[in-house]
Write an enzyme that holds these catalytic residues in place. Structure first.
Site, PDB file in Angstrom:
ATOM      1  N   GLU A  95      65.977 -11.078   4.232  1.00 29.82           N
ATOM      2  CA  GLU A  95      65.178  -9.932   4.667  1.00 29.82           C
ATOM      3  C   GLU A  95      63.687 -10.268   4.731  1.00 29.82           C
ATOM      4  O   GLU A  95      62.937  -9.649   5.498  1.00 29.82           O
ATOM      5  CB  GLU A  95      65.399  -8.750   3.725  1.00 29.82           C
ATOM      6  CG  GLU A  95      64.892  -8.991   2.317  1.00 29.82           C
ATOM      7  CD  GLU A  95      65.000  -7.757   1.433  1.00 29.82           C
ATOM      8  OE1 GLU A  95      64.857  -6.629   1.961  1.00 29.82           O
ATOM      9  OE2 GLU A  95      65.232  -7.911   0.224  1.00 29.82           O
ATOM     10  N   ASP A 126      66.484  -1.733  -7.295  1.00 33.06           N
ATOM     11  CA  ASP A 126      65.489  -2.413  -6.457  1.00 33.06           C
ATOM     12  C   ASP A 126      64.067  -2.053  -6.881  1.00 33.06           C
ATOM     13  O   ASP A 126      63.841  -1.112  -7.636  1.00 33.06           O
ATOM     14  CB  ASP A 126      65.714  -2.006  -4.999  1.00 33.06           C
ATOM     15  CG  ASP A 126      65.213  -3.053  -4.011  1.00 33.06           C
ATOM     16  OD1 ASP A 126      64.475  -3.966  -4.424  1.00 33.06           O
ATOM     17  OD2 ASP A 126      65.566  -2.951  -2.833  1.00 33.06           O
TER      18      ASP A 126
END
Length: 302
Positions: free
Chosen positions: A97, A42
């Protein structure tokens, strides 16, 4: 890892790219020997030359240790998965998200029926769909609670019906699909059976109908099962779907996860129903979708 292996479950680790970049060889060696299956990397968050070089280095190194990579927090794919098939997923999308901190002007309802025609053409998407706690009741007292993208409301919520959340597992292609809600929100929920039946390792896919920003209908096959996903924008819609993609001379049990009769993404997003029927390749189905809704169907041969 051993506990998981005894139950047929492999483990993937999430980590930020910076520590991974600094000790890539050591981490891949250590965790592959431990039995870890791969990494969800990430926070790359840019696409300059240095970052592109990191992505290729990570793909090569992970491949040597037979580890998969799910590249989250990254730019859209540009073909690296063809060279390194162990790179199986990418974010590069305004996923679920993002709704938490997006301004209210962002229309995620329309976005969800637009991105399959645009971003998804470049490759798989780590969108992280399938929230069942649409109104986010469990998070009302959380210190992380923020106003979600819901016009004229302070509710913390997902901008979709529950049936559309299920349908997005089919529509938004990902070979590593993620059930993004808390386990507590799935336990005992009848609609979770769809995810138990679903197989993300698809052998064949076809877009059956759609119009960018309006609606989309996609069917995929994995083994002998077929999965259909349909979604609409803020307009309720009925779409007629011919089932001629099914194998001839076979009868299938169709399990339909549909919006309830009074479902609406604003006022009643969790209303849904499960309908079962027997169908063949000669049948035609009417797919009814509420405002901001959708429908998912599993076809299993009898």
């Amino acid at each position: 890892v051993k506990y998981g292996e005894e139950r047929g479950v492999g483990l993937i680790l999430w980590l930020g790219y910076l520590p991974f970049a600094g000790q890539m060889e050591e981490l891949c060696k250590l965790y592959s020997e431990m039995g870890i299956k791969g990494f969800k990397v990430d926070f790359m968050d840019r696409d300059d030359q240095q970052m592109v070089r990191f992505v290729y280095d990570a793909a090569r190194t992970a491949a040597r240790y037979r580890l998969l990579l799910d590249l989250h927090g990254i730019f859209k794919p540009a073909g690296i998965q063809r060279t390194y098939p162990n790179v199986i997923n990418f974010e590069g999308v305004h996923g679920l998200e993002q709704v938490k901190w997006s301004p209210v002007e962002v229309d995620q309802v329309t976005y969800d029926v637009t991105v399959p025609f645009i971003r998804m053409m470049a490759g798989p998407m780590d969108y992280t769909p399938s929230i069942f706690d649409i109104m986010y009741e469990r998070a009302k007292n959380s210190p992380y609670r923020k106003q979600w993208n819901m016009k004229d409301s302070k509710d913390c919520r997902i901008n979709s019906t529950l049936a559309k959340q299920i349908a997005n597992w089919v529509i938004l292609y990902s070979p590593l699909q993620m059930a993004a809600d808390m386990i507590e929100n799935y336990e005992g929920h009848p609609a979770f059976q769809f995810f138990r039946d679903f197989d993300a390792d698809c052998d064949w896919s076809e877009a059956l109908a759609g119009e960018p920003g309006e609606f989309v209908v996609i069917v995929r096959r994995a083994g002998e099962k077929y999965f259909l996903g349909a979604a609409t924008n803020e307009e309720a819609r009925e779409v007629t779907v011919a089932l001629d993609f099914l194998e001839k001379d076979k009868t299938y049990r169709a399990v339909i996860y549909a919006d309830g009769k009074d479902a609406d993404w604003v006022t009643n997003p969790t209303a849904y129903e499960i309908i079962e029927k027997q169908v063949t390749a000669t049948d035609i189905l009417s797919v009814n979708m509420a405002k901001g809704g959708g429908q998912a169907i599993t076809f299993m041969p009898l």
